[in-house]
Write an enzyme that holds these catalytic residues in place. Structure first.
Site, PDB file in Angstrom:
ATOM      1  N   GLU A 257       0.869  -1.176   0.000  1.00 22.28           N
ATOM      2  CA  GLU A 257       0.000   0.000   0.000  1.00 22.28           C
ATOM      3  C   GLU A 257       0.904   1.223   0.000  1.00 22.28           C
ATOM      4  OE1 GLU A 257      -2.718   0.200   3.308  1.00 22.28           O
ATOM      5  OE2 GLU A 257      -3.683   1.984   2.493  1.00 22.28           O
TER       6      GLU A 257
ATOM      7  N   CYS B 264      -6.529   0.801   3.226  1.00 17.86           N
ATOM      8  CA  CYS B 264      -7.459   1.928   3.143  1.00 17.86           C
ATOM      9  C   CYS B 264      -7.321   2.713   1.849  1.00 17.86           C
ATOM     10  CB  CYS B 264      -7.250   2.848   4.336  1.00 17.86           C
ATOM     11  SG  CYS B 264      -7.775   2.078   5.875  1.00 17.86           S
TER      12      CYS B 264
ATOM     13  N   ASN C 288     -12.514  -3.455   1.767  1.00 19.94           N
ATOM     14  CA  ASN C 288     -11.438  -3.457   2.757  1.00 19.94           C
ATOM     15  C   ASN C 288     -11.979  -2.907   4.068  1.00 19.94           C
ATOM     16  OD1 ASN C 288      -8.476  -3.461   3.556  1.00 19.94           O
ATOM     17  ND2 ASN C 288      -9.022  -1.325   3.971  1.00 19.94           N
ATOM     18  N   GLU C 289     -12.089  -3.755   5.063  1.00 21.57           N
ATOM     19  CA  GLU C 289     -12.438  -3.303   6.420  1.00 21.57           C
ATOM     20  C   GLU C 289     -13.709  -2.452   6.426  1.00 21.57           C
ATOM     21  OE1 GLU C 289      -9.281  -1.319   8.459  1.00 21.57           O
ATOM     22  OE2 GLU C 289      -8.039  -3.116   8.536  1.00 21.57           O
TER      23      GLU C 289
HETATM   24  O1  AHR Z   1      -1.964  -1.593   7.029  1.00 20.17           O
HETATM   25  C1  AHR Z   1      -2.348  -0.321   7.403  1.00 20.17           C
HETATM   26  C2  AHR Z   1      -3.855  -0.124   7.414  1.00 20.17           C
HETATM   27  O2  AHR Z   1      -4.436  -0.944   8.378  1.00 20.17           O
HETATM   28  C3  AHR Z   1      -4.580  -0.502   6.165  1.00 20.17           C
HETATM   29  O3  AHR Z   1      -4.573   0.497   5.217  1.00 20.17           O
HETATM   30  C4  AHR Z   1      -5.968  -0.749   6.645  1.00 20.17           C
HETATM   31  O4  AHR Z   1      -6.652  -1.685   5.871  1.00 20.17           O
HETATM   32  C5  AHR Z   1      -5.778  -1.192   8.060  1.00 20.17           C
HETATM   33  O5  AHR Z   1      -6.594  -0.507   8.933  1.00 20.17           O
END
Ligand code: AHR
Length: 762
Positions: free
Chosen positions: A26, A211, A334-335
């Site tokens: 990321e 994220c 994602n989450e």
């Molecule tokens: O890995 C860091 C963050 O942790 C990621 O972007 C997110 O998916 C999680 O909350």
């Protein structure tokens, strides 16, 4: 002498998950721009903006001398609107990331777009004080691409300067400086970081997050089409981690990276909703835009896999890769908060994928944590829809990991499979790396449930990070590999085909003493808080005030197993909220209640063991407002902790007192290169005494030889954020009959490959 631990490797019980270990990438912590991206110029497109971060502007990263303006009227491309316009004598100088490092003998390609007005302009380019220099004449007319190869004559740190003489008028954009590879072409990836990733031998790479994938608001969803094609035509955007995304490592480079390291791609697309931490919370792509959004997702699969006779397969070919990339998985979400909007958008995307690309395994999501409302709702939804694989996340302390090695043994092997897409043991100390290794043994022995796993985050530039711990830290000159990295490397590099049963005798689980005494303490990093109506176990306590950044305010002694605390808190000024500590301080077990300390958004219960925090329970909450009182009540009753805020119960949890498995073994087998069977045995000793062990292999294989790689810390708390591991694995060998005898050093992880002596390759 310590009691000997007997490790009996039994028969094969299941096929190993073939793609289990992979990477999570990321653009966070300057992982891509300023990191894996080989580009040395920061903000070469002049597209940085205050919307990325307060104080950013089109000349961030640049120093200007003379008449330099930023214009937008006749740009090189509508997606790249800003450019620098110099009226000589003038110069612009780029600092890169923490300065630009050049190595003697290195060849670098400077490329840029330039437009001279009126007369020919002589452009002088230089790195540092004579590290490399060149001059070019730009003829008047429209935008021209200049490509200048520079030879670095010295090693050093310098800045890239571009200067024009008096009377000249020159526009400049898309400035790039990249080292050249052996093929004479500019590098895409920084070689030392690329090597570190390659050495992990990953089966897959997840991208672009995290994220970042679902973005800070709907306008910031990661749109893959914005990230492919010529670099100077890509769409720049704010980075959710509060910086700028150039998209120089976009989807094309991502697929290229997967090919370079021999991994399969696992792209994650937003599930039609943005990040729940966006202003206004999680919101859904409007109904009217959903068809187009879904088409974008389908087009991504076509871009990866379609023939060159398909529109997006043809684009891929136009971008230099006629062969398909062989995409097999796609993550959706994602989450996310699992609410009706999410369910609706997810279902529409997944239905379309199932219909158009039934060969793609879709990965769903189960919220940000290993428990809690979104975890429950995510799993309920996965069962309802029979989602093939779901993405779980779990950032946990070593204590939690050692208590939960068997977590996935309790999952239904007939249900959705698990991709543990983000996990880490909460520090860069040896203790965390060993707990991760123990947990990974647990993942490896449940292949019927856990199919994929990736540590997160992967990369962090020292001095530019938003999230810790990370697997690999780096500076401009150095790559710093953590103990966690060495663990990941050992699992990735030595795989097995079959998982074997392992019986461990003589390894006693570790039990923590239950805290017997403690105290109530308050602190606040950023706010002044007045506390009134305080009672501890029914006894009134004088009013008190917490000052921002001040020392702990020690209120009263308590019995951590039986206490009742009540108070009213009013924020007088400042930001966010306060913390309430309950029980003994580090390193023993203690609880902490955080009230509105994270973006003034939630209340959370944090448990600390061995000085490492674990998030136990969280609750979204409107937060504190200046002058508005909140009444808090806390009850500790044996291992149970309950918290009420304004009469509403926010937390009700029972402290997990289960023993920890700190001596752990796992075994796999595979066909060996020299014929016969090889056993890959993983051994963790997360205790402070050495452990003599006897490993017996199945059957009676006779003379056995072993190659061992041992990572042993001098102490559990060696290692620190942003530092390389203080220890590296060392290699050794062993011999035995039907197995081997070893002594596991304290605080160690051993990866062993055992084979019959007759089958050892010579
Ligand atoms: O890995 C860091 C963050 O942790 C990621 O972007 C997110 O998916 C999680 O909350």
């Amino acid at each position: 002498m310590n009691e000997r631990v007997a490790i009996r490797v039994g028969n094969a019980v299941a096929e190993a998950a073939p793609d289990l270990w992979g990477l999570f990438i990321e653009d966070l912590n300057d992982a891509l721009d300023g990191g894996l991206n080989a580009e040395r110029v920061r903000n070469g497109d002049f597209e940085f903006a205050a919307t990325d971060r307060d104080g950013f502007h089109p000349l961030t990263g640049w120093a200007a001398e003379g008449a330099v303006q930023v214009l937008t009227d006749l740009p090189i491309h509508p997606n790249n609107r800003h450019y620098a316009s110099l009226t000589g004598p003038a110069a612009i100088t780029n600092e890169g990331w923490d300065g630009m490092r050049t190595v003697s003998g290195e060849r670098l390609r400077l490329s840029l777009f330039a437009r001279a007005h009126g007369t020919p302009v002589e452009l002088a380019a230089a790195i540092g004080d004579g590290l490399a220099t060149a001059r070019r004449t730009v003829e008047p007319g429209g935008w021209r691409r200049l490509v200048i190869d520079l030879d670095a004559t010295a090693t050093g740190r310098g800045e890239l300067s571009l200067a024009v003489p008096a009377g000249a008028a020159l526009d400049i954009d898309a400035v790039s400086l990249r080292p050249l590879g052996d093929d004479g072409e500019p590098l895409t990836f920084r070689p030392d970081l690329l090597q570190a990733l390659e050495d992990l031998a990953p089966s897959f790479i997840r991208f672009p997050g995290g994220c970042l994938a679902h973005g800070y608001g709907l306008a910031n969803l990661y749109r893959w089409k914005d990230t492919v094609g010529p670099r100077h035509e890509r769409v720049h955007d704010r980075n959710i981690w509060n910086y700028h995304q150039s998209r120089q490592i976009g989807y094309g480079e991502y697929f290229e990276l997967c090919e370079a390291v021999g991994a399969t791609a696992i792209p994650i697309v937003a599930a039609g909703v943005c990040c729940q931490n966006s202003p206004g919370g999680q919101r859904a792509v409007p109904d009217s835009d959903m068809d187009a959004y879904i088409q974008d997702v389908l087009d991504l699969v076509e871009y990866a896999n379609g023939g060159i006779d398909t529109p997006w397969g043809a684009k891929r070919a136009e971008h230099g890769h006629p062969e398909p990339y062989g995409l097999r998985h796609l993550g959706v979400g994602n989450e996310d908060v699992i609410n009706d909007d999410f369910r609706d958008r997810y279902a529409r995307i997944e239905n379309a994928l199932r219909e158009a690309h039934p060969d793609i395994t879709v990965i769903g999501t189960t919220g940000p944590a290993t428990s809690g409302p979104d975890y429950e709702a995510g799993w309920a939804y996965a069962r309802e829809r029979a989602i093939a694989v779901v993405d779980e996340h779990g950032y946990q302390s070593p204590r939690w990991l050692h208590q939960n090695l068997d977590r996935y043994g309790a999952y239904d092997p007939e249900g959705s499979k698990v991709y543990l897409g983000e996990y880490a043991g909460a520090s860069s100390r040896i203790r965390s790396a060993l707990a991760e290794a123990a947990y990974m043994i647990g993942l490896e022995r449940t292949p019927g449930v856990v199919r994929l796993a990736s540590y997160a985050p992967l990369l962090a530039r020292v001095g530019h990070s938003q999230w810790t711990p990370d697997l690999i830290y780096f500076t401009a000159d150095e790559v710093r590999l953590t103990a966690s990295y060495h663990v990941q490397q050992a699992f990735g590099a030595e795989r097995g085909e079959q998982v074997h049963a392992v019986v461990l005798e003589g390894a006693r689980p570790f039990s923590r003493p239950v805290p017997r005494e403690g105290a109530v303490r308050f602190r606040s990093a950023r706010a002044a808080i007045a506390l009134t109506e305080i009672t501890v176990d029914g006894n009134p306590v004088p009013d008190a005030v917490i000052t921002p950044g001040g020392d702990d305010l020690l209120l009263a002694a308590i019995d951590p197993e039986a206490a009742e605390i009540a108070f009213t808190a009013v924020r007088r000024d400042g930001a966010d909220g306060f913390s309430l500590g309950l029980g003994p301080e580090d390193p023993q077990t203690s609880f902490r209640l955080d009230f509105a300390v994270w973006q003034n958004k939630n209340t959370a219960v944090i448990r600390r063991d061995d000085g490492i925090d674990n998030w136990e329970s969280g609750c979204v909450w409107p937060g504190l407002a200046d002058g508005v009182p909140v009444a808090v009540r806390v009850r500790l009753d044996g291992p149970r902790l309950q918290v009420w805020v304004d009469g509403e119960r926010h937390h009700d949890l029972v402290r997990d007192d289960r023993p920890e498995q700190r001596v752990v073994a796992g075994a796999l087998s595979r066909s060996g290169a020299g014929g016969g069977v090889e056993y890959v045995v993983r051994l963790v000793n997360a205790e402070d005494t050495e452990k003599p062990v006897r490993i017996d292999l199945p059957g009676t294989p006779g003379a056995v030889e072993a190659e061992l790689s041992v990572l042993a810390g001098a102490g559990p708390d060696d290692g620190a954020l942003f530092e390389a591991s203080p220890v590296r694995p060392f290699r050794t060998t062993a011999k035995g009959e039907n197995g081997i005898d070893l002594v596991l050093p304290p605080w160690s992880f051993t990866a062993a490959v055992l084979r019959e002596a007759s089958a050892t390759p010579r």
